[in-house]
Design a protein around this motif. Structure first.
Motif, mmCIF file in Angstrom:
data_model
loop_
_atom_site.group_PDB
_atom_site.id
_atom_site.type_symbol
_atom_site.label_atom_id
_atom_site.label_comp_id
_atom_site.label_asym_id
_atom_site.label_seq_id
_atom_site.Cartn_x
_atom_site.Cartn_y
_atom_site.Cartn_z
ATOM 1 N N ILE A 54 43.163 39.128 97.662
ATOM 2 C CA ILE A 54 44.561 39.279 98.047
ATOM 3 C C ILE A 54 45.412 38.443 97.103
ATOM 4 N N LYS A 55 46.428 39.086 96.525
ATOM 5 C CA LYS A 55 47.344 38.380 95.629
ATOM 6 C C LYS A 55 48.541 37.908 96.442
ATOM 7 N N HIS B 67 41.757 20.804 101.842
ATOM 8 C CA HIS B 67 42.285 19.576 101.259
ATOM 9 C C HIS B 67 42.076 19.565 99.738
ATOM 10 N N LEU B 68 40.906 19.983 99.287
ATOM 11 C CA LEU B 68 40.636 20.049 97.856
ATOM 12 C C LEU B 68 41.473 21.138 97.189
ATOM 13 N N LEU B 69 41.690 22.245 97.880
ATOM 14 C CA LEU B 69 42.521 23.323 97.336
ATOM 15 C C LEU B 69 43.915 22.815 96.972
ATOM 16 N N LYS B 70 44.450 21.911 97.781
ATOM 17 C CA LYS B 70 45.783 21.356 97.519
ATOM 18 C C LYS B 70 45.848 20.602 96.191
ATOM 19 N N SER B 71 44.735 20.098 95.716
ATOM 20 C CA SER B 71 44.753 19.380 94.441
ATOM 21 C C SER B 71 44.851 20.337 93.243
ATOM 22 N N PHE B 72 44.559 21.618 93.458
ATOM 23 C CA PHE B 72 44.632 22.610 92.388
ATOM 24 C C PHE B 72 45.931 23.411 92.388
ATOM 25 N N THR B 73 46.445 23.716 93.552
ATOM 26 C CA THR B 73 47.593 24.612 93.638
ATOM 27 C C THR B 73 48.361 24.382 94.933
ATOM 28 N N ARG B 74 49.547 24.920 94.965
ATOM 29 C CA ARG B 74 50.370 24.869 96.170
ATOM 30 C C ARG B 74 50.303 26.235 96.845
ATOM 31 N N VAL B 75 50.011 26.241 98.127
ATOM 32 C CA VAL B 75 49.958 27.481 98.891
ATOM 33 C C VAL B 75 51.336 27.716 99.499
ATOM 34 N N PRO B 76 51.939 28.903 99.266
ATOM 35 C CA PRO B 76 53.242 29.185 99.889
ATOM 36 C C PRO B 76 53.157 29.038 101.408
ATOM 37 N N LYS B 77 54.163 28.452 101.985
ATOM 38 C CA LYS B 77 54.161 28.099 103.413
ATOM 39 C C LYS B 77 53.836 29.291 104.315
ATOM 40 N N ILE B 78 54.379 30.456 104.002
ATOM 41 C CA ILE B 78 54.151 31.601 104.897
ATOM 42 C C ILE B 78 52.704 32.116 104.850
ATOM 43 N N PHE C 18 41.879 34.496 97.151
ATOM 44 C CA PHE C 18 43.332 34.556 97.052
ATOM 45 C C PHE C 18 43.759 34.247 95.629
ATOM 46 N N ILE C 19 44.585 35.138 95.064
ATOM 47 C CA ILE C 19 45.197 34.873 93.770
ATOM 48 C C ILE C 19 46.544 34.235 94.085
ATOM 49 N N MET C 20 46.704 33.004 93.660
ATOM 50 C CA MET C 20 47.916 32.238 93.961
ATOM 51 C C MET C 20 49.064 32.637 93.024
ATOM 52 N N PRO C 21 50.284 32.258 93.370
ATOM 53 C CA PRO C 21 51.423 32.568 92.492
ATOM 54 C C PRO C 21 51.269 32.015 91.073
ATOM 55 N N ASN C 22 50.456 30.973 90.875
ATOM 56 C CA ASN C 22 50.234 30.447 89.521
ATOM 57 C C ASN C 22 49.119 31.199 88.783
ATOM 58 N N THR C 23 48.676 32.346 89.319
ATOM 59 C CA THR C 23 47.651 33.272 88.789
ATOM 60 C C THR C 23 46.227 32.733 88.823
ATOM 61 N N CYS C 24 45.986 31.574 89.395
ATOM 62 C CA CYS C 24 44.619 31.083 89.582
ATOM 63 C C CYS C 24 44.076 31.633 90.896
ATOM 64 N N SER C 25 42.779 31.934 90.935
ATOM 65 C CA SER C 25 42.200 32.481 92.164
ATOM 66 C C SER C 25 41.228 31.493 92.795
ATOM 67 N N PRO D 35 36.705 35.677 76.851
ATOM 68 C CA PRO D 35 37.051 34.302 77.235
ATOM 69 C C PRO D 35 38.409 34.157 77.922
ATOM 70 N N HIS D 36 39.282 35.152 77.818
ATOM 71 C CA HIS D 36 40.597 35.039 78.441
ATOM 72 C C HIS D 36 40.577 35.373 79.937
ATOM 73 N N LYS D 37 39.493 35.953 80.438
ATOM 74 C CA LYS D 37 39.414 36.292 81.864
ATOM 75 C C LYS D 37 39.119 35.033 82.677
ATOM 76 N N HIS D 38 39.798 34.892 83.790
ATOM 77 C CA HIS D 38 39.639 33.723 84.646
ATOM 78 C C HIS D 38 38.521 33.942 85.667
#
Length: 147
Positions: free
Chosen positions: A136-137, A48-59, A72-79, A36-39
């Motif tokens: 890609i992380k 647009h919907l992605l922005k409601s879940f996480t912030r994408v680094p500008k670069i 993409f695995i985001m800096p907040n560890t959500c993929s 259960p701990h695996k995401h």
């Protein structure tokens, strides 16, 4: 009607492989017999919907906007994977986003009989010859290819 769809487990051809998709991660974990701990990867139907879940680094914004079949695995560890495949979008547009995973028991190969028995709704056609997505992380300033 759409609220009811969000609790079902769908077996469908995703943009990459045959997989289960649902907004119910608990039910997916039970079906796949997965820790259960695996995401799970969240498939979204738009940037647009992605922005409601996480912030994408500008670069990384341009890379994310132009990539296909890439998780993409985001800096907040959500993929996340932004889906652009028209067949898969038909379903995602009705439920906005979904957890997505391969249609097999955790650690096993695809078994059509298991997959069809474990799901609530089957969306045809199913093709098992597709390859999984690249992963890609993303860091704040860097990126690392996982798969």
């Amino acid at each position: 009607m759409c609220e009811k769809l969000k609790q079902y487990i769908f077996l469908t051809q995703t943009d990459t492989i045959v997989g289960f998709i649902s907004q119910n991660s608990t039910k997916l974990t039970q079906i796949k017999q997965r820790p259960p701990h695996k995401h799970y990867i969240r498939a979204v139907n738009s940037l647009h919907l992605l922005k409601s879940f996480t912030r994408v680094p500008k670069i990384h914004k341009k890379r994310l906007r132009h990539s296909q079949k890439t998780t993409f695995i985001m800096p907040n560890t959500c993929s996340f994977r932004v889906v652009k495949d028209s067949h898969h979008l038909l379903l995602l547009n009705r439920i906005d986003w979904a957890y997505t995973t391969s249609a097999n028991l955790s650690g096993n190969t695809y078994d059509e009989n298991f997959s069809k028995d474990a799901t609530d709704i089957i969306v045809e056609p199913l093709h098992n010859e597709c390859t999984p997505s690249r992963i890609i992380k993303l860091g704040k300033y860097s990126l690392k290819k996982i798969r």
